[in-house]
Write an enzyme that holds these catalytic residues in place. Structure first.
Site, PDB file in Angstrom:
ATOM      1  N   SER A  45      -2.372   9.283 -39.695  1.00  0.00           N
ATOM      2  CA  SER A  45      -2.984   8.462 -38.643  1.00  0.00           C
ATOM      3  C   SER A  45      -1.974   7.530 -37.992  1.00  0.00           C
ATOM      4  CB  SER A  45      -4.138   7.648 -39.234  1.00  0.00           C
ATOM      5  OG  SER A  45      -5.133   8.498 -39.761  1.00  0.00           O
ATOM      6  N   ALA A  46      -1.184   6.831 -38.811  1.00  0.00           N
ATOM      7  CA  ALA A  46      -0.203   5.893 -38.259  1.00  0.00           C
ATOM      8  C   ALA A  46       0.955   6.634 -37.600  1.00  0.00           C
ATOM      9  CB  ALA A  46       0.315   4.976 -39.359  1.00  0.00           C
ATOM     10  N   GLU A  54       6.632  15.857 -41.514  1.00  0.00           N
ATOM     11  CA  GLU A  54       5.340  15.990 -42.182  1.00  0.00           C
ATOM     12  C   GLU A  54       5.469  16.973 -43.345  1.00  0.00           C
ATOM     13  OE1 GLU A  54       1.838  16.233 -43.804  1.00  0.00           O
ATOM     14  OE2 GLU A  54       2.327  14.676 -42.334  1.00  0.00           O
ATOM     15  N   ALA A  55       5.063  16.529 -44.538  1.00  0.00           N
ATOM     16  CA  ALA A  55       5.175  17.372 -45.727  1.00  0.00           C
ATOM     17  C   ALA A  55       4.195  18.534 -45.708  1.00  0.00           C
ATOM     18  CB  ALA A  55       4.953  16.528 -46.985  1.00  0.00           C
ATOM     19  N   HIS A  92      -9.917   5.080 -49.809  1.00  0.00           N
ATOM     20  CA  HIS A  92      -9.368   4.033 -48.948  1.00  0.00           C
ATOM     21  C   HIS A  92      -8.275   3.238 -49.665  1.00  0.00           C
ATOM     22  CE1 HIS A  92     -13.680   3.978 -47.044  1.00  0.00           C
ATOM     23  NE2 HIS A  92     -12.974   5.014 -46.636  1.00  0.00           N
TER      24      HIS A  92
END
Length: 544
Positions: free
Chosen positions: A18-19, A38-39, A472
């Site tokens: 998201s970030a 990105e993994a 979260h």
């Protein structure tokens, strides 16, 4: 052998969650060149984009790092799963799409800790900038941002009955919990646009890729930060059996999330010096707060058998659901274009502070429902009580100096009596709502923990045996001014140069609800800080 990964970019972002997606777009709009690592792989799986596919993704642990917490006595010795998105879009590609900002008091609490610019009035413009609210723009809501947000549109009279139960039970009603007033029962808001999941990859990253200043490398697992003296100048990563290095002309930005960001810092020598030396990791910056302050939202469900079947079992017959999924994916309409929920609530326990500390999440279908052919599954529904502001604090630590080894996740979920007491209150709030007249036509019986199990010991047993997180995790690279702070108010890592952290790990405290909107807000504001642009003027609003 280490290979150089192409030309030097202005910024290297670790993580396309998201970030990371938000930063890629906003930094590139400011004229910068950006490389994103990105993994996971691409988000091409149709189940990601069909809203109803969320349950399948979670249950089967698709596009997931596969993390589990350490076994803990407070949850019956269980190793609670800790699902985190490992795919372009990160957890915004795998989450339940609930769109919640939190409470004004959450961010004013950050400001009160001396974190200038993180109070509610200062962050509200960034919440508005990120969204296109279907109800239109106003002083609180955005109308033309990248993320499409709408009320849950699932149709079932049970949903309306539970909403009415909240009113008659005296909990109140919030017309828009992301607006002036959060507290009360409310219609759940979702990050869905045109019947499809609106992830950060869809909303932010793809437009940036089309514009040409952003490049992404997938299946690129960051293994170590690269330094020249005190300055972070790049990142080493594994991809396709090779070790590569990407270098940044301006900054490296760590956006791996609350589990992976502290792990990479520690692997690179930034963390508790004693713990690092014990694993033969050379200490670069002694920051004992790295990995500490782990907070998460624990939840427990009360489950009910439904008196007469609702619409969900019939819709999940194999032939029907296959058509519905195809229709949702191709046309963005029909049954699979939403999730069987629709109502949430933000309530106060007897020991709540400045903001609600209990959230209710209603589900109008049994969580274990599966497509069927000859005999439908028994219909049911349930409601989760979520503890929003736990006292319990966990920690992320390295299992070894091997970057391929999963970190150790010690949540310490519900390890204090106050946390358990507040969650018991939340379960009793659910029962209070379920006892209202509007719910009578729908209930056959309480399945779990079951009627008559009302005492504290009964509820504690149910909590211990069934509590999970609602995914979260935050706070493990917290911003602040004290000795445990990892980043400053501008999200710069203390003790080094050229390195920032921008994700849920920087949150100094929990927020009152789901965290995806808050993560994107942080990234929106961070983009202005990083580029040195004028910050959005604080909103001028009265407290609500």
């Amino acid at each position: 052998m280490t290979a150089q990964a192409g030309p030097k970019r202005d910024y290297v972002i670790i993580g396309a969650g998201s970030a990371g997606c938000t930063l890629a777009r906003r930094l590139s709009e400011g004229g910068a060149t950006v490389l994103v690592l990105e993994a996971g792989g691409w988000d091409r799986d149709p189940w990601i984009h069909v809203p109803l596919g969320w349950g399948r993704i979670l249950i089967k642990r698709l596009h997931d790092w596969g993390y589990d917490c350490e076994p803990e006595e407070s949850v019956g010795g269980r190793a609670v799963e800790c699902a985190r998105g490992k795919v372009v879009g990160g957890s915004s590609s795998t989450n339940a799409m609930a769109w919640v900002r939190g409470n004004r008091a959450d961010y004013d609490g950050w400001g009160a800790k001396g974190l200038e610019g993180w109070d509610y009035d200062s962050v509200l413009p960034y919440f508005r900038r990120q969204e296109s609210w279907s109800g239109g723009a106003d002083a609180y809501r955005g109308g033309d941002g990248p993320i499409g947000v709408q009320p849950c549109a699932y149709q079932d009279p049970l949903v309306e009955a539970f909403a009415e139960a909240g009113r008659t039970a005296g909990f109140g009603w919030a017309d828009d919990y992301n607006g002036a007033r959060q507290e009360g029962f409310a219609r759940l808001q979702m990050s869905i646009r045109n019947g499809r999941r609106c992830s950060a990859a869809t909303a932010y990253l793809r437009p940036a890729l089309r514009a040409g200043r952003v490049e992404i490398q997938v299946r690129a697992h960051a293994t170590r930060l690269v330094f020249e003296g005190r300055r972070c100048v790049g990142v080493e990563y594994a991809q396709g059996g090779q070790t590569r290095t990407a270098r940044a002309a301006r900054e490296v930005i760590l956006a791996g999330g609350a589990i992976n960001s502290p792990q990479l810092l520690m692997l690179s020598g930034i963390g508790d010096p004693d713990a690092l030396r014990a694993l033969d990791v050379a200490v670069r910056a002694p920051l004992p707060g790295v990995g500490r302050n782990l907070r998460d939202h624990a939840s427990v469900m009360l489950a009910y058998a439904r008196g007469a079947p609702g619409p969900f079992p019939a819709a999940l017959r194999v032939d029907r659901i296959a058509f519905s999924v195809a229709r949702a994916y191709l046309r963005g309409s029909g049954f699979a274009s939403d999730v069987p929920g629709g109502v949430t609530a933000f309530l106060r326990s007897s020991s709540a502070g400045a903001s609600p500390d209990v959230q209710l999440l209603f589900t109008a279908a049994p969580f274990t429902a599966q497509p069927w052919l000859r005999r439908p599954f028994p219909d049911g529904f349930g409601c989760r009580a979520v503890l929003l502001h736990p006292d319990s604090e966990g920690r992320i630590t390295l299992a070894s100096g091997d970057p391929r080894a999963a970190p150790r996740i010690r949540q310490n979920l519900l390890s204090t009596e106050r946390d358990r007491a507040r969650l018991r209150e939340g379960l009793r709030m659910i029962r209070q709502a379920m006892a209202q007249p509007s719910m009578a036509p729908f209930q056959a019986r309480e399945v779990a923990p079951g009627a008559g199990r009302d005492g504290d010991a009964d509820l504690d047993t149910h909590v211990r045996n069934t509590a999970i997180t609602v995914h979260h995790p935050l706070g493990t690279c917290a911003m602040g001014l004290d000795d445990r702070a990892v980043v400053d108010a501008n999200l710069r890592v203390r003790g080094v140069e050229g390195l920032r952290v921008v994700d849920a790990s920087v949150m100094p405290g929990t927020v009152s609800g789901n965290i995806n909107a808050a993560v994107i807000m942080i990234a929106e504001r961070a983009s202005d800080l990083i580029l040195g642009r004028a910050l959005a003027p604080p909103a001028v609003l009265s407290a609500a």
